[in-house]
Design a protein around this motif. Structure first.
Motif, PDB file in Angstrom:
ATOM      1  N   ASP A   1      81.724  -9.307  81.670  1.00 10.37           N
ATOM      2  CA  ASP A   1      82.329  -9.851  82.893  1.00 10.37           C
ATOM      3  C   ASP A   1      82.323 -11.377  82.944  1.00 10.37           C
ATOM      4  O   ASP A   1      83.251 -11.988  83.437  1.00 10.37           O
TER       5      ASP A   1
ATOM      6  N   ASP B   1      71.144 -17.092  87.980  1.00 10.43           N
ATOM      7  CA  ASP B   1      71.825 -17.643  89.163  1.00 10.43           C
ATOM      8  C   ASP B   1      73.260 -17.159  89.315  1.00 10.43           C
ATOM      9  O   ASP B   1      73.820 -17.252  90.403  1.00 10.43           O
ATOM     10  N   ASN B   2      73.881 -16.710  88.244  1.00  9.48           N
ATOM     11  CA  ASN B   2      75.326 -16.481  88.310  1.00  9.48           C
ATOM     12  C   ASN B   2      75.796 -15.039  88.154  1.00  9.48           C
ATOM     13  O   ASN B   2      76.952 -14.739  88.449  1.00  9.48           O
ATOM     14  N   LEU B   3      74.919 -14.169  87.651  1.00  9.86           N
ATOM     15  CA  LEU B   3      75.369 -12.783  87.448  1.00  9.86           C
ATOM     16  C   LEU B   3      75.156 -11.952  88.700  1.00  9.86           C
ATOM     17  O   LEU B   3      74.063 -11.958  89.279  1.00  9.86           O
ATOM     18  N   ARG B   4      76.186 -11.244  89.112  1.00  8.04           N
ATOM     19  CA  ARG B   4      76.017 -10.307  90.224  1.00  8.04           C
ATOM     20  C   ARG B   4      75.513  -8.983  89.647  1.00  8.04           C
ATOM     21  O   ARG B   4      75.641  -8.746  88.438  1.00  8.04           O
ATOM     22  N   PRO B   5      74.994  -8.098  90.521  1.00 12.25           N
ATOM     23  CA  PRO B   5      74.482  -6.823  90.011  1.00 12.25           C
ATOM     24  C   PRO B   5      75.528  -6.103  89.162  1.00 12.25           C
ATOM     25  O   PRO B   5      76.710  -6.115  89.502  1.00 12.25           O
ATOM     26  N   LYS B   6      75.065  -5.524  88.054  1.00  8.53           N
ATOM     27  CA  LYS B   6      75.893  -4.719  87.137  1.00  8.53           C
ATOM     28  C   LYS B   6      76.859  -5.562  86.285  1.00  8.53           C
ATOM     29  O   LYS B   6      77.551  -5.005  85.430  1.00  8.53           O
ATOM     30  N   GLU B   7      76.951  -6.865  86.506  1.00 11.41           N
ATOM     31  CA  GLU B   7      77.843  -7.663  85.650  1.00 11.41           C
ATOM     32  C   GLU B   7      77.196  -7.855  84.273  1.00 11.41           C
ATOM     33  O   GLU B   7      75.980  -8.039  84.163  1.00 11.41           O
TER      34      GLU B   7
END
Ligand SMILES: Cc1ncc(COP(=O)(O)O)c(C=O)c1O
Length: 379
Positions: free
Chosen positions: A114, A154-160
């Motif tokens: 992602d 800091d930058n990954l959302r959950p599941k990304e």
């Protein structure tokens, strides 16, 4: 005689382009005189090797310059077969340039991640490639695994899922990316991918010459490389080794292999021969590493601070009170050619000027001694 062109646009290395008067080699004709050549990326000088040149000529006579539609010349097929053998993969994709290889790789994998995290000093081809995917791109500090860890957090959302990309070996400084540390950082992210632009590493480092992933002991699932045949292998074009799954993804997701002409027959035959020679002669790598060690030791004896490294790119950066541009010019007057790189003059060039010295397996000790002696008088 040599035509000189000021060859720089913004962001490019400002260098005087000189004119070749002979095939590339450790000693060659440039601008009408014979010099010791310590520039470029042909680390085994295979671009000037009679076997490579002969293969290119023979194949061109037999098949012409290039293939037509819906067919491939035997040398093109041979490159992919030999590359798969060299890298011990199921297959390989050969394309017109290493520059496009980065684009091809990240596009082919686009369904598998992602967000892209990229070493901020990666090659232009890495940035052009990753931008083409339309994914979010987060740069991290050069060679800094701690910053990578912070940026992931800091930058990954959950599941990304992240894809981390970097040069395996950086072209001006010769720094090797800390891939083992990146892999440790990525261990807590399921499905994370690691991709390296290994243009300066393939054929050069790793016990089998397979590049930085091999050298750092991190080959395996979700680890990918793109390489070039235009440097160590003495040919031309990009090479992406991988399994059938990767080849299927290239076919499904990437237009470069169908939309761009393949490399010329001459380039393919030269590349196939370069792969053959380096596969059959691992002692060439030992010779290269030995020359690199000899050069680095000699430079250290001149008081120049250098890391221990098998990389045939030696960067001499700012020395107090020494004008490196003048050093490069004075060396050239003595018949020794090294490259001057201005501050920020190339993708990974530091913010200070440097001399980039390329070591070949075919440089003799006398040549290296000559360079060291001339340099010793100037620094
Ligand atoms: C790190 C890196 N990647 C890619 C390339 C481009 O490779 P090619 O010349 O095969 O297009 C270069 C060329 O110098 C490079 O240094």
């Amino acid at each position: 005689m040599g035509k000189r062109v000021q060859g720089a646009k913004s962001g490019k290395m400002k260098s005087n382009i000189r004119t070749m008067g002979s095939a590339l080699g450790p000693r060659m004709m440039i601008d009408g005189r014979e010099v010791d050549y310590f520039c470029g990326t042909s680390y085994y000088a295979l671009h000037g090797d009679p076997r490579v040149i002969g293969a290119a000529c023979e194949a061109t006579c037999q098949y012409g310059m290039g293939p037509g539609t819906i067919m491939a010349s035997p040398p093109l097929l041979e490159v992919e077969a030999r590359a798969a053998e060299f890298f011990e993969t199921e297959d390989a994709q050969y394309i017109i340039s290493g520059y496009l290889g980065d684009m091809l790789l990240v596009q082919s994998l686009s369904g598998d991640y992602d967000v892209i995290f990229v070493d901020a000093a990666s090659h232009y081809s890495v940035f052009d490639g990753i931008r083409s995917t339309g994914k979010r791109v987060i740069p991290f500090y050069h060679l800094d695994a701690d910053d990578l860890a912070r940026k992931l957090q800091d930058n990954l959302r959950p599941k990304e899922i992240p894809l981390v990309m970097s040069d395996g070996v950086f072209p001006v400084t010769g720094a090797i990316a800390p891939l083992r540390e990146y892999v440790k950082v990525l261990a807590s992210y399921d499905g994370a991918l690691l991709c390296v632009d290994d243009s300066h590493a393939v054929g050069v480092i790793g016990e089998k010459g397979q590049g930085s992933l091999e050298y750092c002991g991190v080959q395996g699932k979700n680890r990918y490389l793109t390489g070039t045949l235009s440097k160590a292998f003495g040919g031309l074009g990009g090479i992406i080794p991988g399994d059938r799954d990767l080849m299927d993804k290239i076919t499904r997701n990437v237009r470069i292999p169908v939309g761009a002409s393949p490399p010329s027959t001459a380039a393919a035959a030269a590349s196939a021969m370069g792969l053959k020679i380096l596969s059959e002669h691992p002692e060439m790598r030992m010779q290269l590493w030995s020359n690199v060690a000899y050069m680095r030791t000699g430079l250290r004896e001149l008081g120049i601070d250098l890391p221990d490294s098998p990389i045939p790119i030696v960067a001499v950066t700012a020395l107090s009170g020494v004008d490196l541009k003048r050093v490069q010019q004075d060396l050239e007057k003595e018949g020794v050619l090294v490259a001057y790189v201005p501050p920020h003059g190339y993708s990974d060039a530091p913010n200070m000027e440097s001399l980039r010295i390329a070591v070949f397996s075919t440089h003799t000790q006398e040549q290296i001694d000559r360079l060291l002696k001339s340099l010793g008088k100037l620094v």
